[in-house]
Design a protein around this motif. Structure first.
Motif, mmCIF file in Angstrom:
data_model
loop_
_atom_site.group_PDB
_atom_site.id
_atom_site.type_symbol
_atom_site.label_atom_id
_atom_site.label_comp_id
_atom_site.label_asym_id
_atom_site.label_seq_id
_atom_site.Cartn_x
_atom_site.Cartn_y
_atom_site.Cartn_z
ATOM 1 N N LYS A 248 -27.815 -3.261 -22.728
ATOM 2 C CA LYS A 248 -29.051 -3.858 -23.227
ATOM 3 C C LYS A 248 -29.333 -5.156 -22.467
ATOM 4 N N PHE B 134 -31.372 -8.329 -23.395
ATOM 5 C CA PHE B 134 -31.874 -8.732 -24.698
ATOM 6 C C PHE B 134 -32.426 -10.148 -24.622
ATOM 7 N N LYS C 176 -34.078 -13.218 -26.870
ATOM 8 C CA LYS C 176 -34.419 -13.776 -28.187
ATOM 9 C C LYS C 176 -35.428 -14.894 -27.932
ATOM 10 N N LYS D 254 -29.744 -11.485 -35.910
ATOM 11 C CA LYS D 254 -29.010 -10.218 -36.015
ATOM 12 C C LYS D 254 -27.960 -10.432 -37.100
ATOM 13 N N HIS E 264 -22.297 -7.690 -38.506
ATOM 14 C CA HIS E 264 -21.966 -6.266 -38.340
ATOM 15 C C HIS E 264 -20.782 -6.096 -37.390
ATOM 16 N N ASP F 296 -19.753 -3.366 -34.264
ATOM 17 C CA ASP F 296 -20.430 -2.342 -33.458
ATOM 18 C C ASP F 296 -19.905 -0.936 -33.757
ATOM 19 N N TRP G 138 -20.788 -9.589 -23.126
ATOM 20 C CA TRP G 138 -22.033 -10.300 -23.467
ATOM 21 C C TRP G 138 -22.187 -11.451 -22.475
ATOM 22 N N ILE H 4 -24.224 -16.089 -30.217
ATOM 23 C CA ILE H 4 -23.384 -15.151 -30.972
ATOM 24 C C ILE H 4 -22.390 -15.940 -31.831
ATOM 25 N N HIS I 144 -19.595 -9.830 -35.929
ATOM 26 C CA HIS I 144 -20.416 -10.799 -35.208
ATOM 27 C C HIS I 144 -21.860 -10.754 -35.706
ATOM 28 N N SER J 266 -25.954 -13.167 -35.024
ATOM 29 C CA SER J 266 -26.601 -14.296 -34.341
ATOM 30 C C SER J 266 -27.794 -14.732 -35.183
ATOM 31 N N ARG K 29 -33.578 -17.110 -25.203
ATOM 32 C CA ARG K 29 -32.148 -16.823 -24.961
ATOM 33 C C ARG K 29 -32.025 -15.420 -24.398
ATOM 34 N N CYS L 270 -29.832 -12.469 -22.419
ATOM 35 C CA CYS L 270 -28.445 -12.057 -22.143
ATOM 36 C C CYS L 270 -28.409 -10.613 -21.661
ATOM 37 N N ILE M 195 -26.006 -7.257 -22.134
ATOM 38 C CA ILE M 195 -24.922 -6.731 -22.977
ATOM 39 C C ILE M 195 -24.540 -5.361 -22.435
#
Ligand SMILES: O=C(O)CCC(=O)C(=O)O
Length: 255
Positions: free
Chosen positions: A111, A113, A115, A123, A126, A128, A143, A156, A207, A209, A218, A220, A222
């Protein structure tokens, strides 16, 4: 990689390696985001799909900035974005992944991603593995900070050692998430990172965020890597390893 890094990963379920990406790699991914946003502007920021890669945009509304559209995520950029593949699948990243999950490495998912400043969503907490619990449990998430990640823009957050406590029940609410009442705020570690820093975490590590209320976006990369191919009933991952058991670099599983 020093033994210390492996020990920390095994103990805490995560480790950050500072400055792993070069400035050129960071700038290449920033350029990729700008190119995608420019392309999307021409078609009114509608989501689109190219092959196995999905591009998603969002409209952010804030008093200060009004309404604006921007990239939210590129799902599985591995298949369609060479810059992403070169940065997230580089030999130096695979060398570290190999130390963490062993010499056979499969691509699982990826991904890009973003933000957004002033409105990027949070987020919730959770693990994964809850998303793909038919998989084996030797998976690592990589990440990569492309912009700085701070508490203000929703870095994160992890619970050290949580990878050792098994899977917690998840449910669909605001997102796919656990009951967040079980999180002890005193245990949270904030993964504050500079562009080029890379966080590696275990598939069972808890984890989350926070939302981004700051002026800074932001971005990143992943990517998830597995030690075994996907099971037959899973849509995730590839059957061809990027590296094989002998530690040689295999044929890359690109489309
Ligand atoms: O980058 C983030 O803020 C959250 C990413 C995440 O937790 C995930 O994709 O599972």
């Amino acid at each position: 990689m020093s033994d210390h890094i492996l020990e920390q990963y095994k103990r805490d379920g995560f480790v950050i390696i500072r400055n792993l990406l070069t400035e050129n790699e960071v700038q290449a991914v920033q350029g990729l985001r700008k190119r995608i946003d420019a392309e999307a502007e021409d078609n009114g920021f509608q989501d689109f799909i190219k092959g196995k890669t999905r591009y998603e945009f969002e409209k952010i509304e804030s008093e200060e900035y009004g309404v604006r559209s921007t990239l939210r995520a590129v799902k599985n950029p591995w298949w369609n974005e060479e810059v992403f593949r070169e940065v997230a699948g580089s030999e130096k990243i695979l060398d570290i992944v190999e130390k963490l999950i062993g010499p056979t490495i499969f691509y699982h998912s990826s991904k890009l991603f973003f933000k957004s400043a002033r409105g990027g969503r949070r987020k919730p907490w959770h693990q994964d593995w809850a998303y793909w619990d038919t998989m084996n449990q030797r998976q690592v998430t990589v990440w990569m900070a492309i912009d700085e990640a701070t508490r203000e823009n929703g870095c994160i957050e992890v619970i050290p050692g949580s990878h050792k406590n098994g899977l917690i029940k998840h449910h669909h609410a605001e997102d796919f998430m656990i009951d967040e009442g079980v999180i002890d705020p005193d245990l949270i570690v904030y993964a504050i990172m500079e562009p080029g820093d890379v966080l590696f975490f275990d598939v069972m590590t808890l984890h989350a965020s926070a939302a981004n209320h700051s002026d800074k976006g932001r971005l990143c990369c992943i990517i998830d890597y597995d030690s075994e191919p996907k099971p037959e009933n899973s849509k995730h991952g590839t059957d061809t390893p990027l590296r094989n058991k002998e530690g040689e670099v295999g044929s890359l599983a690109f489309s």
